[in-house]
Design an enzyme around this catalytic site. Structure first.
Site, PDB file in Angstrom:
ATOM      1  N   ASP A   1       0.984  -1.207   0.046  1.00 25.55           N
ATOM      2  CA  ASP A   1       0.011  -0.129  -0.104  1.00 25.55           C
ATOM      3  C   ASP A   1       0.965   1.181  -0.016  1.00 25.55           C
ATOM      4  O   ASP A   1       2.210   1.187   0.385  1.00 25.55           O
ATOM      5  CB  ASP A   1      -0.918   0.083   1.259  1.00 25.55           C
ATOM      6  CG  ASP A   1      -1.628   1.322   1.662  1.00 25.55           C
ATOM      7  OD1 ASP A   1      -2.372   1.786   0.387  1.00 25.55           O
ATOM      8  OD2 ASP A   1      -1.634   1.894   2.331  1.00 25.55           O
TER       9      ASP A   1
ATOM     10  N   ASP B   1      -0.300   5.084   0.999  1.00 28.49           N
ATOM     11  CA  ASP B   1      -0.426   6.224   2.008  1.00 28.49           C
ATOM     12  C   ASP B   1      -0.368   5.233   3.361  1.00 28.49           C
ATOM     13  O   ASP B   1      -1.322   4.288   3.482  1.00 28.49           O
ATOM     14  CB  ASP B   1      -1.510   7.102   1.867  1.00 28.49           C
ATOM     15  CG  ASP B   1      -1.535   7.805   0.659  1.00 28.49           C
ATOM     16  OD1 ASP B   1      -0.596   8.718   0.849  1.00 28.49           O
ATOM     17  OD2 ASP B   1      -2.315   7.897  -0.092  1.00 28.49           O
TER      18      ASP B   1
END
Length: 219
Positions: free
Chosen positions: A12, A14
């Site tokens: 991922d 953020d």
């Protein structure tokens, strides 16, 4: 050399690689304030991080007139872009990614960001050429649907069973579970540890250093 468990490591963005959780929360709240709408609490705003932007606005403010969602997205983007140049990677991320790349792992990103937003972020931190493939929320189904991982493995010719997804939200871990991939949690991002643990990740890292060490010993 044969890998222990995984050939493809998917991150991922953020809250996992980039220290952006508080900026996203404040941008959601500022967007609501601009429009005179109820301002979501910190925990409500952080819970939707990882979803596609339109899905995030619907989830964080489910009771408003749908006509406001496009306006929320527009104001969110305005506030986030104001802070975008200040955002940095978590300490240790660059060293970890470079080491994994040198060791021959396939590296990918699966993110709730838009394609434009991810490319801008990758370029800003000098990682544009490091990842073998990336997938964004405006290109396919939003997490926790398994599509991002399914598409990444197809593109790279990899096996989902030898793929691990690393993320700071339940959206990331549930996507991995739904796809039949491995899941590893990081505890320094958007979602509380108890919610991450409920998704039964293979490992839960408190820091980037712990994540780096675990990957070195287990991936």
């Amino acid at each position: 050399m044969a890998r222990k468990q995984f050939d493809l490591i998917v991150f991922d963005w953020d809250g996992t690689l980039m220290d952006s959780t508080s900026t996203i929360v404040k941008s959601i709240q500022s967007a609501a304030r601009d429009l005179g709408l109820p301002i979501p609490r910190d925990e409500e705003a952080s819970h939707v991080i990882g979803l596609g932007l339109h899905e995030a606005m619907q989830a964080v403010m489910p009771n408003i007139d749908p006509v406001w969602y496009p306006k929320m997205v527009e104001r969110y983007r305005y506030h986030f872009l104001m802070k975008d140049p200040e955002l940095v990677l978590f300490d240790g991320v660059s060293a970890m990614l470079n080491e994994l790349s040198q060791e021959g792992y396939f590296l990918a990103v699966a993110t709730g960001k838009s394609r434009v937003g991810l490319n801008r972020a990758l370029n800003a931190v000098g990682l544009l050429s490091l990842f073998d493939a990336t997938r964004c929320a405006d290109e396919t189904f939003s997490k926790p649907h398994p599509a991002m991982l399914q598409e990444l493995t197809r593109e790279l010719g990899q096996d989902l069973k030898r793929t691990v997804m690393i993320g700071d939200t339940t959206h990331d871990l549930l996507m991995a579970n739904n796809a039949g991939a491995g899941a590893v949690a990081v505890e320094y991002g958007a979602h509380p540890v108890d919610q991450l643990q409920a998704c039964k990740p293979l490992y839960s890292a408190q820091t980037v250093t712990q994540l780096h060490q675990w990957l070195g010993e287990n991936a």
